[in-house]
Design a protein around this motif. Structure first.
Motif, short mmCIF file in Angstrom:
data_model
loop_
_atom_site.label_atom_id
_atom_site.label_comp_id
_atom_site.label_asym_id
_atom_site.label_seq_id
_atom_site.Cartn_x
_atom_site.Cartn_y
_atom_site.Cartn_z
N ARG A 105 0.87 -1.18 0.00
CA ARG A 105 0.00 0.00 0.00
C ARG A 105 0.91 1.23 0.00
O ARG A 105 1.84 1.32 0.79
CB ARG A 105 -0.89 0.00 1.23
N TYR A 106 0.65 2.17 -0.92
CA TYR A 106 1.49 3.37 -1.01
C TYR A 106 0.62 4.62 -0.86
O TYR A 106 -0.47 4.71 -1.45
CB TYR A 106 2.22 3.42 -2.36
N TRP A 107 1.14 5.62 -0.11
CA TRP A 107 0.43 6.87 0.15
C TRP A 107 1.21 8.07 -0.37
O TRP A 107 2.43 8.14 -0.24
CB TRP A 107 0.21 7.06 1.65
N ASP A 108 0.47 9.03 -0.91
CA ASP A 108 1.00 10.35 -1.24
C ASP A 108 0.04 11.35 -0.59
O ASP A 108 -1.14 11.42 -0.96
CB ASP A 108 1.05 10.55 -2.76
N LEU A 109 0.54 12.11 0.38
CA LEU A 109 -0.34 12.93 1.21
C LEU A 109 -0.44 14.37 0.72
O LEU A 109 0.52 14.95 0.21
CB LEU A 109 0.16 12.96 2.67
N ALA A 110 -1.62 14.92 0.89
CA ALA A 110 -1.85 16.36 0.79
C ALA A 110 -2.76 16.68 1.97
O ALA A 110 -3.43 15.81 2.50
CB ALA A 110 -2.53 16.72 -0.53
N ALA A 111 -2.78 17.93 2.38
CA ALA A 111 -3.57 18.28 3.56
C ALA A 111 -4.27 19.61 3.35
O ALA A 111 -4.24 20.49 4.19
CB ALA A 111 -2.69 18.32 4.82
N TYR A 166 -5.03 15.87 -4.06
CA TYR A 166 -5.68 14.91 -3.17
C TYR A 166 -4.63 14.17 -2.34
O TYR A 166 -3.48 13.99 -2.77
CB TYR A 166 -6.44 13.85 -3.98
N SER A 167 -5.02 13.70 -1.15
CA SER A 167 -4.30 12.61 -0.51
C SER A 167 -4.77 11.33 -1.19
O SER A 167 -5.97 11.07 -1.27
CB SER A 167 -4.61 12.56 0.99
N PRO A 193 -5.39 18.16 7.79
CA PRO A 193 -4.33 17.26 8.28
C PRO A 193 -4.85 16.18 9.22
O PRO A 193 -4.44 15.02 9.13
CB PRO A 193 -3.36 18.22 8.97
N LYS A 194 -5.76 16.56 10.12
CA LYS A 194 -6.31 15.56 11.04
C LYS A 194 -7.16 14.55 10.29
O LYS A 194 -7.12 13.35 10.57
CB LYS A 194 -7.17 16.27 12.10
N GLY A 195 -7.92 15.02 9.31
CA GLY A 195 -8.72 14.12 8.51
C GLY A 195 -7.87 13.15 7.71
O GLY A 195 -8.23 11.99 7.53
N VAL A 196 -6.72 13.62 7.22
CA VAL A 196 -5.80 12.75 6.47
C VAL A 196 -5.27 11.64 7.38
O VAL A 196 -5.19 10.47 6.98
CB VAL A 196 -4.64 13.57 5.88
N GLU A 197 -4.92 11.98 8.62
CA GLU A 197 -4.45 10.97 9.56
C GLU A 197 -5.49 9.87 9.74
O GLU A 197 -5.16 8.67 9.73
CB GLU A 197 -4.14 11.62 10.92
N GLN A 198 -6.75 10.26 9.93
CA GLN A 198 -7.81 9.27 10.11
C GLN A 198 -8.01 8.45 8.85
O GLN A 198 -8.27 7.24 8.91
CB GLN A 198 -9.11 9.98 10.49
#
Length: 394
Positions: free
Chosen positions: A221-227, A238-239, A263-268
Motif C-alpha cells: 500500500r502506497y500513500w501520497d499525502l496532501a492536507a 488529493y491525498s 491534516p487531522k482528517g488525512v491521519e484518520q
C-alpha cells in the motif's frame, strides 16, 4: 448552462442578457476569454450589432457598452488573465454571462458571482449563465459543476443537439466536422462531456477489469499525502493511495482511493485504511525532501501507524518517468483492475495523464507502488484480503 456546438447557445445567452433592458438601472455583462474572441465575425459583439444597430440603443466603442433608452446597459468584457477578474471589482450586474465557459478558469467564474447585486425591492432577478462546448482548459470544472453536481445544487444544464437549430445547414456542417479528430467531433457534434482526451502514456483498453486475484502474491500500500481542503476558487491535490499485488510478472491494482481533507482528517483516512487492509500489509509513504519530510514520516510511525509495517520512501525524478514501468506493463496486458467503485475515476485520470490541469495523484501512487514491488525483491510481503465495504469518497 447551455452545452455544445451550433445549437444557438450564443443567441440564447445574448437574449437572456437583453431580457430586462426596459428596466431602468438594469445592467448585464457578457464575457469571452479574450477581446479577440468577442470581436470575431458572428461572435457576441457582432451579433449584438446585428440585432441592435437599428434600434434606439446607443453603442459606446470605448466602453464596449450598449445603453438603452431606459438607462439599462449591456457591456462586453474579457478575462484573458487570472488577474483580469479584478478589473470588475467595483462593478454591479444583474446578469453575468460566459460564452464558451470551458475557456475560463473556475476561479474567474466564481469571483464574478460577487458582482451580482441589486437594490432591495428590485423585481429583476440576479442571474448567471454559461454556454459552452465540451473540451478546453475548463472542461473538468464545468462538467463537475453542472453535470455531476448540477441538479443537486440547483444548477440547471440544458443539453441540445445540432437538430435543435433549424436555421443551420446541417449537412454542410456535418461534412465540416468530419475533418476533425474523433474526440473533438464527439464533443462538438454530440455534446459529449464524458469522452476524455488520452494522454501519451496510457490507453483504457490496456487495463483488464477482473473480479478476482491471486491470494499468494506480494502486496504493498502506497500513500501520497496532501492536507488541503478545497475552498472556493481552488483545486488542490488529493491525498491518494494505491494498493497493488504482484505475482509472476502480473499486477493487480486492488484498490485506489483519494480524498481532500484537513491534516487531522488525512491521519484518520490513513489509519482507517490501514485497519481495513490489516496489519500484515507493508505501507509506504512518500517522504518529502528536507527535515519536514523526515518529521512527517516519524510522526506517522510513532502516532498514527503504530504496530504497522510502515516506512517512508524518498523518490526523485519526474512523474512521467516514474509512470513508464506501469505504462509498459499495462500495454503488454499485465495490469488488472479489481472491480470496485474507484475504477472510473482512476481510468479517467490515468488516460488523461500527463496533461496540464489534470490531477495525477492516483497515477503517481500507482507508479510508486510498482516501484516498491520491483525494488524490494527480497522483502517479505503480506497477502491482502479482498477489499470490501469501501466507504470513502473517490
Amino acid at each position: 448552462m447551455w452545452g455544445s456546438c451550433r445549437r444557438g447557445k450564443s443567441d440564447a445567452l445574448l437574449m437572456a442578457a437583453l431580457q430586462y433592458v426596459d428596466v431602468p438601472g438594469y445592467s448585464a455583462i457578457l464575457f469571452r476569454r479574450t477581446y479577440k474572441d468577442l470581436a470575431l465575425p458572428g461572435a457576441l459583439m457582432d451579433r449584438a450589432h446585428q440585432w441592435l444597430d437599428t434600434t434606439d440603443a446607443h453603442w459606446s466603442e470605448n466602453a464596449k457598452t450598449w445603453t438603452f433608452p431606459s438607462g439599462a446597459t449591456l457591456t462586453f468584457g474579457y478575462l484573458a488573465s487570472e488577474n483580469d477578474k479584478y478589473n470588475y471589482q467595483g462593478a454591479e450586474f444583474h446578469f453575468i454571462g460566459f460564452d464558451e465557459g470551458t475557456q475560463f478558469e473556475e476561479a474567474q467564474y466564481r469571483y464574478l458571482f460577487s458582482r451580482l447585486r441589486r437594490l432591495k425591492g428590485s423585481s429583476v432577478p440576479l442571474r448567471a449563465r454559461i454556454a459552452s462546448n465540451p473540451g478546453g482548459r475548463g472542461h473538468n470544472w464545468v462538467r463537475q459543476r453542472f453535470l455531476v453536481e448540477g441538479q443537486s445544487k440547483g444548477r440547471i444544464f440544458v443539453p441540445a443537439t445540432l437538430e435543435d437549430n433549424p436555421y443551420l445547414d446541417t449537412e454542410e456542417y456535418e461534412n465540416s466536422l468530419l475533418e476533425l479528430d474523433y474526440l473533438t467531433r464527439a464533443q462538438l457534434r454530440h455534446g459529449d462531456w464524458d469522452i476524455l482526451p488520452d494522454g501519451n502514456k496510457f490507453k483504457r483498453h490496456w487495463f483488464k477489469i477482473v473480479d478476482d486475484y491471486p491470494r499468494d502474491g506480494k502486496v504493498v500500500r502506497y500513500w501520497d499525502l496532501a492536507a488541503t481542503e478545497p475552498k472556493e476558487g481552488t483545486d488542490p491535490d488529493y491525498s491518494a493511495s494505491a494498493k497493488i499485488l504482484q505475482k509472476d510478472g502480473q499486477y493487480w491494482i486492488l484498490d485506489v482511493r483519494r480524498d481532500r481533507l484537513t491534516p487531522k482528517g488525512v491521519e484518520q483516512f490513513v489509519y482507517s485504511t490501514a485497519m481495513e487492509d490489516g496489519r500484515g500489509i507493508p505501507i509506504f509513504m512518500e517522504q518529502e525532501p528536507g527535515s519536514s519530510g523526515v518529521n512527517t514520516i516519524d510522526y506517522y510511525a510513532r502516532k498514527v501507524l503504530v504496530g504497522f509495517d510502515f516506512k517512508g520512501h524518498k523518490t526523485t525524478g519526474r512523474k512521467e518517468i516514474r509512470a513508464n514501468p506501469v505504462s509498459a506493463a499495462a500495454e503488454n496486458g499485465n495490469v488488472h483492475l479489481v472491480r470496485g467503485p474507484w475504477i472510473n475515476d482512476f481510468l479517467d485520470e490515468i488516460t488523461s495523464f500527463p496533461q496540464p490541469g489534470v490531477h495525477d495523484d492516483m497515477v503517481d501512487c500507482v507508479s510508486r507502488a510498482f516501484l516498491k514491488l520491483t525494488e524490494e525483491k527480497d522483502r517479505k510481503f503480506a497477502i491482502s484480503p479482498m477489499v470490501t465495504g469501501l466507504k470513502r469518497k473517490y
